[in-house]
Design a protein around this motif. Structure first.
Motif, mmCIF file in Angstrom:
data_model
loop_
_atom_site.group_PDB
_atom_site.id
_atom_site.type_symbol
_atom_site.label_atom_id
_atom_site.label_comp_id
_atom_site.label_asym_id
_atom_site.label_seq_id
_atom_site.Cartn_x
_atom_site.Cartn_y
_atom_site.Cartn_z
ATOM 1 N N PHE A 136 -38.588 -41.502 82.078
ATOM 2 C CA PHE A 136 -38.526 -40.132 82.584
ATOM 3 C C PHE A 136 -37.457 -39.323 81.845
ATOM 4 O O PHE A 136 -37.658 -38.147 81.550
ATOM 5 N N ARG A 187 -41.759 -37.141 84.682
ATOM 6 C CA ARG A 187 -41.467 -37.376 86.103
ATOM 7 C C ARG A 187 -42.309 -36.488 87.003
ATOM 8 O O ARG A 187 -42.819 -36.939 88.048
ATOM 9 N N THR A 208 -34.069 -38.912 89.270
ATOM 10 C CA THR A 208 -34.749 -37.878 90.046
ATOM 11 C C THR A 208 -33.878 -37.428 91.205
ATOM 12 O O THR A 208 -32.983 -38.160 91.649
#
Length: 277
Positions: free
Chosen positions: A79, A86, A131
């Motif tokens: 990612f 993502r 994230t």
């Protein structure tokens, strides 16, 4: 080219997922697994190609967990290196089960359902996956479902983390009917075993349908064993497995963990046919 998988809203949430989810155990762990055939953990290029193929086929649900060895870390690294990757995925991760490598090089699992560990695990998964939010977070049960829910308060902790905006939906990967129903009473999703060989948890699916809750199916092919037994050819077993899973309207998605591109496409084709019938 295989037709594109559609989307289905997970009952009781705002999340929409493909009927097949991509399981990533094999991205990070090859010890203590129950697959009938040996496999080699894919390298980064192979991982990226598999993710790209899954996206091309319409998958948008990515299943991982701390119990999957280094799966979360490897996904997070991809990612970070590939802008926009993502955002293509609805991520489902888990808490409760840990997989550690011992001094002898062998790995083993242990479980911790305490509030402190759950909070630690969620924060760690956020960092590993690079994230700010994880869409779905499930408790990874050791099989003692009801006692875990009633004694540890694990689902209440996940509910707090949901209110804090770190996760969007909560649930539990269960192993019993009692646990699956109890999990749905206190969360959004239950992940249950349902396949040609094992259908004992069907009452959980029935409860979810009646009460507007989400269902994920694990071991749709009995970890590969359902497609190696019986009189039907492998391809027919895959289709029959898909027909069983998607015959129940409560099912949001089935998690399948193949790292074989041909098998992935075969699974998608079978899913599409099953959903048409």
């Amino acid at each position: 080219m295989t037709q594109y998988l559609g989307r289905k809203r997970i009952a009781g949430t705002d999340l929409e997922v493909s009927p097949l989810g991509f399981g990533t155990v094999k991205f990070g762990r090859d010890q203590g697994v129950k697959y009938p055939e040996h496999f080699t953990i894919p390298d980064d290029r192979e991982m990226l190609n598999l993710l790209a193929l899954a996206q091309d086929l319409g998958m948008n649900l990515l299943d991982t967990a701390p119990a999957y060895g280094i799966s979360e870390e490897r996904l997070g690294q991809l990612f970070a290196r590939h802008k926009g990757l993502r955002e293509q995925w609805v991520i489902c991760s888990k808490v409760g089960e840990e997989f550690v490598t011992l001094e002898n090089g062998q790995g083993e699992s242990f479980f911790d359902f305490s509030e402190q560990h759950i909070r630690f695990s969620v924060e760690r998964s956020l960092k590993r996956l690079n994230t700010d939010v994880i869409e779905l977070m499930l408790v990874h049960s050791n099989g003692d479902d009801a006692n875990i829910i009633e004694q540890s308060g694990c689902l209440e902790v996940l509910a707090d983390l949901k209110r804090e905006g770190k996760i969007l939906a909560t649930g539990m990967s269960t192993k019993t009917v009692e646990g699956g129903v109890l999990a749905l009473k206190h969360s959004d999703v239950a992940m249950v075993t349902y396949n040609l060989n094992e259908q004992g948890e069907k009452p959980v699916l029935d409860y979810a349908l009646e009460h507007g809750k989400g269902i994920f199916i694990k071991k749709a092919f009995a970890s590969g064993h359902a497609c190696l037994s019986g009189h039907l050819a492998n391809e027919n077993r895959v289709l029959e497995s898909m027909k069983l899973v998607f015959s129940h309207p409560a099912v949001s998605s089935a998690i399948v963990g193949t790292i074989n591109p041909a098998h992935m496409q075969q699974n998608v084709e079978a899913c599409l046919e099953a959903c048409r019938t």
